[in-house]
Structure formats: C-alpha cells, structure tokens
Write a protein that holds these residues in place. Sequence first.
Motif, PDB file in Angstrom:
ATOM      1  N   ASP A 156     -10.128 -31.855   1.847  1.00  0.00           N
ATOM      2  CA  ASP A 156     -11.556 -32.218   1.911  1.00  0.00           C
ATOM      3  C   ASP A 156     -12.390 -30.933   1.788  1.00  0.00           C
ATOM      4  OD1 ASP A 156     -14.157 -32.766   2.759  1.00  0.00           O
ATOM      5  OD2 ASP A 156     -13.506 -34.302   4.196  1.00  0.00           O
ATOM      6  N   PRO A 157     -13.194 -30.796   0.704  1.00  0.00           N
ATOM      7  CA  PRO A 157     -13.925 -29.539   0.501  1.00  0.00           C
ATOM      8  C   PRO A 157     -15.012 -29.291   1.549  1.00  0.00           C
ATOM      9  CG  PRO A 157     -14.611 -31.175  -1.116  1.00  0.00           C
ATOM     10  CD  PRO A 157     -13.468 -31.786  -0.354  1.00  0.00           C
ATOM     11  N   ASN A 158     -15.416 -30.317   2.263  1.00  0.00           N
ATOM     12  CA  ASN A 158     -16.510 -30.149   3.231  1.00  0.00           C
ATOM     13  C   ASN A 158     -16.026 -30.011   4.665  1.00  0.00           C
ATOM     14  OD1 ASN A 158     -18.487 -30.390   1.187  1.00  0.00           O
ATOM     15  ND2 ASN A 158     -18.094 -32.597   1.168  1.00  0.00           N
ATOM     16  N   ARG A 159     -14.887 -30.605   4.983  1.00  0.00           N
ATOM     17  CA  ARG A 159     -14.411 -30.578   6.374  1.00  0.00           C
ATOM     18  C   ARG A 159     -13.046 -29.936   6.540  1.00  0.00           C
ATOM     19  NH1 ARG A 159     -13.412 -35.725   7.450  1.00  0.00           N
ATOM     20  NH2 ARG A 159     -13.351 -35.443   9.696  1.00  0.00           N
ATOM     21  N   GLY A 160     -12.413 -29.607   5.408  1.00  0.00           N
ATOM     22  CA  GLY A 160     -11.028 -29.131   5.491  1.00  0.00           C
ATOM     23  C   GLY A 160     -10.813 -27.716   5.006  1.00  0.00           C
ATOM     24  N   VAL A 161     -11.904 -26.941   4.804  1.00  0.00           N
ATOM     25  CA  VAL A 161     -11.769 -25.586   4.239  1.00  0.00           C
ATOM     26  C   VAL A 161     -12.650 -24.609   5.007  1.00  0.00           C
ATOM     27  CG1 VAL A 161     -12.089 -24.179   2.149  1.00  0.00           C
ATOM     28  CG2 VAL A 161     -11.460 -26.576   1.910  1.00  0.00           C
ATOM     29  N   VAL A 162     -12.155 -23.395   5.216  1.00  0.00           N
ATOM     30  CA  VAL A 162     -12.986 -22.291   5.729  1.00  0.00           C
ATOM     31  C   VAL A 162     -12.665 -21.039   4.918  1.00  0.00           C
ATOM     32  CG1 VAL A 162     -13.644 -20.866   7.702  1.00  0.00           C
ATOM     33  CG2 VAL A 162     -12.795 -23.169   8.108  1.00  0.00           C
ATOM     34  N   ALA A 163     -13.677 -20.380   4.375  1.00  0.00           N
ATOM     35  CA  ALA A 163     -13.484 -19.079   3.706  1.00  0.00           C
ATOM     36  C   ALA A 163     -13.488 -17.995   4.778  1.00  0.00           C
ATOM     37  CB  ALA A 163     -14.605 -18.835   2.707  1.00  0.00           C
ATOM     38  N   THR A 164     -12.610 -16.999   4.617  1.00  0.00           N
ATOM     39  CA  THR A 164     -12.441 -15.969   5.657  1.00  0.00           C
ATOM     40  C   THR A 164     -12.384 -14.576   5.024  1.00  0.00           C
ATOM     41  OG1 THR A 164     -10.038 -16.082   5.474  1.00  0.00           O
ATOM     42  CG2 THR A 164     -11.064 -17.548   7.095  1.00  0.00           C
ATOM     43  N   PRO A 165     -12.614 -13.529   5.826  1.00  0.00           N
ATOM     44  CA  PRO A 165     -12.414 -12.168   5.302  1.00  0.00           C
ATOM     45  C   PRO A 165     -10.917 -11.849   5.211  1.00  0.00           C
ATOM     46  CG  PRO A 165     -13.765 -12.160   7.311  1.00  0.00           C
ATOM     47  CD  PRO A 165     -13.142 -13.511   7.189  1.00  0.00           C
ATOM     48  N   GLY A 166     -10.282 -12.305   4.170  1.00  0.00           N
ATOM     49  CA  GLY A 166      -8.854 -12.081   3.965  1.00  0.00           C
ATOM     50  C   GLY A 166      -8.000 -13.042   4.772  1.00  0.00           C
ATOM     51  N   ALA A 167      -6.700 -13.029   4.446  1.00  0.00           N
ATOM     52  CA  ALA A 167      -5.745 -13.859   5.187  1.00  0.00           C
ATOM     53  C   ALA A 167      -5.606 -13.351   6.617  1.00  0.00           C
ATOM     54  CB  ALA A 167      -4.391 -13.841   4.482  1.00  0.00           C
ATOM     55  N   THR A 168      -5.863 -12.069   6.828  1.00  0.00           N
ATOM     56  CA  THR A 168      -5.705 -11.489   8.169  1.00  0.00           C
ATOM     57  C   THR A 168      -6.617 -12.202   9.171  1.00  0.00           C
ATOM     58  OG1 THR A 168      -5.243  -9.398   7.068  1.00  0.00           O
ATOM     59  CG2 THR A 168      -5.630  -9.295   9.432  1.00  0.00           C
ATOM     60  N   GLU A 169      -7.901 -12.335   8.808  1.00  0.00           N
ATOM     61  CA  GLU A 169      -8.796 -13.039   9.735  1.00  0.00           C
ATOM     62  C   GLU A 169      -8.491 -14.539   9.751  1.00  0.00           C
ATOM     63  OE1 GLU A 169     -12.828 -14.817  11.220  1.00  0.00           O
ATOM     64  OE2 GLU A 169     -11.943 -15.104   9.255  1.00  0.00           O
ATOM     65  N   ALA A 170      -7.988 -15.043   8.628  1.00  0.00           N
ATOM     66  CA  ALA A 170      -7.653 -16.472   8.584  1.00  0.00           C
ATOM     67  C   ALA A 170      -6.577 -16.795   9.627  1.00  0.00           C
ATOM     68  CB  ALA A 170      -7.166 -16.852   7.180  1.00  0.00           C
ATOM     69  N   VAL A 171      -5.581 -15.923   9.745  1.00  0.00           N
ATOM     70  CA  VAL A 171      -4.523 -16.146  10.740  1.00  0.00           C
ATOM     71  C   VAL A 171      -5.104 -15.983  12.147  1.00  0.00           C
ATOM     72  CG1 VAL A 171      -2.340 -15.237  11.680  1.00  0.00           C
ATOM     73  CG2 VAL A 171      -2.622 -15.496   9.203  1.00  0.00           C
ATOM     74  N   PHE A 172      -5.909 -14.956  12.325  1.00  0.00           N
ATOM     75  CA  PHE A 172      -6.490 -14.711  13.662  1.00  0.00           C
ATOM     76  C   PHE A 172      -7.373 -15.880  14.101  1.00  0.00           C
ATOM     77  CE2 PHE A 172      -9.691 -12.353  16.423  1.00  0.00           C
ATOM     78  CZ  PHE A 172      -8.861 -12.321  17.526  1.00  0.00           C
ATOM     79  N   ALA A 173      -8.263 -16.338  13.202  1.00  0.00           N
ATOM     80  CA  ALA A 173      -9.154 -17.453  13.548  1.00  0.00           C
ATOM     81  C   ALA A 173      -8.344 -18.723  13.793  1.00  0.00           C
ATOM     82  CB  ALA A 173     -10.186 -17.670  12.438  1.00  0.00           C
ATOM     83  N   SER A 174      -7.237 -18.881  13.057  1.00  0.00           N
ATOM     84  CA  SER A 174      -6.390 -20.065  13.267  1.00  0.00           C
ATOM     85  C   SER A 174      -5.777 -20.029  14.659  1.00  0.00           C
ATOM     86  CB  SER A 174      -5.276 -20.134  12.207  1.00  0.00           C
ATOM     87  OG  SER A 174      -5.842 -20.253  10.927  1.00  0.00           O
TER      88      SER A 174
END
Length: 389
Positions: free
Chosen positions: A87-105
């Motif tokens: 879902d492009p509106n509820r299922g995605v977050v852009a992050t500063p790299g995969a590093t922050e993506a893992v941290f935010a997860s």
Amino acid sequence: MPTFANRVAPFGTTIFSEINNLAAEYGAVNLGQGRPDFDGPPDLINAAVKALQGGQQYNQYPPGIGAPEFRKALVNHAAKFYGLDVDPNRGVVATPGATEAVFASIMGLVDPGDEVIVIEPYFDSYVPNILMAGAKPVFVPLHPPEWTLDPDELRRAFTPRTKALLWNSPQNPTGRVFTRAEMQVVADLCIEHDVIVISDEVYEHLVFGTAQHVPIASLPGMFERTVTVSSLGKSYSVTGWKLGWVYGAPELVTGVMRAHQFIAFAVHHPSQIAGAFAMGLPGTYYEDLQSMYTAKRDILMAGLNAAGLKAKQPEGTYFVMADFSDVFDGNDVEFTAHLIKNIGVACIPPSPFYCEEHRHIASKQARFAFCKGDDTLRQASERLAKLRR
Ligand code: PMP
Ligand code: GLN
C-alpha cells in the motif's frame, strides 16, 4: 566534566571507519568498506540534478512517509520483481538509508526487555540498535565453510520473549543468498512463535549465477509479519545518497513511522525524485549490473585463491569471505593489520560481527569487497600474492 551516556559507552568506533583510517595511513588498496569507487548511472545523477533545479517543490520538506512519486515507484518495483502488493499510502516509509530503516523498525516494533534473534555474522549496526531499544539480542551463528543455519539451533533461540528476528539475504558479510527452503525454516518458526521479521535486503539485486533473491515477505503467511528494508546505495552505486525505505503490512509500518517521525521526520526530497527514476529502470539495468559484478567477483576470487586463501564464492552481495589459515597464523584482527601494513591491502575482520562467545567461528576469516575498478582489484591481487608461503 560532563561526559556521554552509558548507553553508547560500549560502542566504540565502527570497524568500517577504523579500517578506512588505517588503510589511508598505510596507502593500502582498500577492499574494506563496501563503497564503490565508481559512479552511479549518469541518467540517475541527472535525475537528481533536475530535481534540485526543479524549484521550490523538491527543495522543501516532502511528506514524512516519503514523496508520493517515490512511494509509487517503490510499490511498482515490489510488484514487478516480487509480486508483492504494498500500500503506497500506509505501507511505506522513506528513510535516510537502510541503517535508519532498521533502527526505526526496531524502535517502532520492539519493546524494552523483548528478545530479538540475530544471525551471525551480522551487519554491525543491528546489535547497537537492539541495545538502544532496551531489548536483548539472541545470537544464532551461521556455520562455515558454507555458512548454513542449523535449524535446531535456530529453534532453540525462540522463547516466549522473542519479538523479532533480523534477517539479511543476500547476506553481508558471507555472500550467502539463502534458498527458499532455508527461508521456509525461518518463516515456519516465526509463524509458530508469532514473531516479526525485519528483513534487510539491501543487496536484493546483487545475485550471481543461478542464485535468486527471495524476499521473506513473499513466503506464505509472512507478509503480515515482515517489514522489508532496502536502499538505493548498492543497487544503483550511490551509497553516499543514504536513501532507504521500509515497506510491509500497514499495521507494522505504522510502528516504524511513529519512530521515524521523531528520528529523521523526512528524507532528502530531490534524492527521492531521482530514486523514483531508479526504481523504474528496466530489467536490463540489473542484468548489466550483475554481469559487471560477476566479472569483478571473478578477478578478486582468482587473486585470493592464487595468494593461498580459501575464498568462498559468494552467491550475492559484493563481498567475499576468505579463510587465511594456510598463509597466516594469527586471528582475523591480526591478519587485517598485517595485510594493511605489510601487504598493502585492506579488508574487514569479521569478529566485530559476532558476540563474544561466537567470535572464534570466524577468527580465520576476512571479508574483501569487490565493488572496485578492475585495475584496483588486479593491483590488490598482485599485492596479495606476497602472502603465499
Ligand atoms: N544493511 C546491510 C546488510 C549493509 O551491508 C549495509 C551497508 N551499506 C546497510 C544495511 C546500510 O545501508 P545504507 O547505506 O543504505 O544505510
Ligand atoms: N555496508 C557497508 C559494508 O558492509 C558499510 C556501511 C557503513 O560503513 N556503515 O561495508
């Protein structure tokens, strides 16, 4: 005198910065950090320049979840390559790299006191991230020389406190691309114990020969318990852009977003517009990328083997793990120092990617990156030949 928090006191400096500094000091050919020494595709760079010059609209904050153009392109890419319905509106977050993506997860999905299963050797930020969240890492090592998971060991790592498992395929640093059958074992255990998977797929397009990247979210029953992390850096040779993302089931992505909005809030807008261009590149782009890296892998493999190291041919990523026990008697950290100072080549010792108890498993291994010009790889091979006894 004021000083820093106890939370960060045990972290030290990342091995990648440490090795970069040492390599520069000794003028070593640097096959350490996974940092291409060539540029990304000119059309992609032009798309970024165009976005920067596009005026106001791209030079101000994008929505916190990501620019709509970028989210749409991500969703199309996930459908085209993996048949995933995001879902492009509820299922995605852009992050500063995969590093922050893992941290935010981790911050958005894991509570203090929860356990998180980590496969060793792991990417270095995972464990500090888990500790900063107040959670407990539980380690399960891969077994060399083939770097396989023992299903019984994995099963024993699950407890009633297990909240998440960090998965990485294609895997840094071993170069493994896990098979569907191997992943089914992981998936079955996560379903049985109701565990979330944080799946780091930054090397999704770097697979060789017959190896095939299978997102764990695409296995039956896994989409609703997986957040998939990736970034532009490896697939498009723009590691300096630090543009990544998380996608998955809205229920889980909401947790990630709640953390992300108070870590970074939003991500560099012009890069997202260029990122949308990248995600729309045709299949032939990835075929060319894979054949370029296959040739580079072969140059490095030949150099390592000629030097007397036992290199394991990677199925994916741009790293080779090699066993140096026939040419050097010390451990991985000692070998790396010897290689940089006396041979003139930098590599990464894998022991920082293990807990203390399991560190011995890779004490005779070193990781070499082949995201470098062919001449650089040949020069490194010539220097490595001095290792041969
Ligand atoms: N995960 C893995 C497995 C990696 O090798 C890397 C290194 N780039 C990252 C995450 C971080 O990616 P990014 O540069 O997009 O933050
Ligand atoms: N992913 C890169 C590697 O493994 C390093 C990125 C970083 O320095 N954090 O070499």
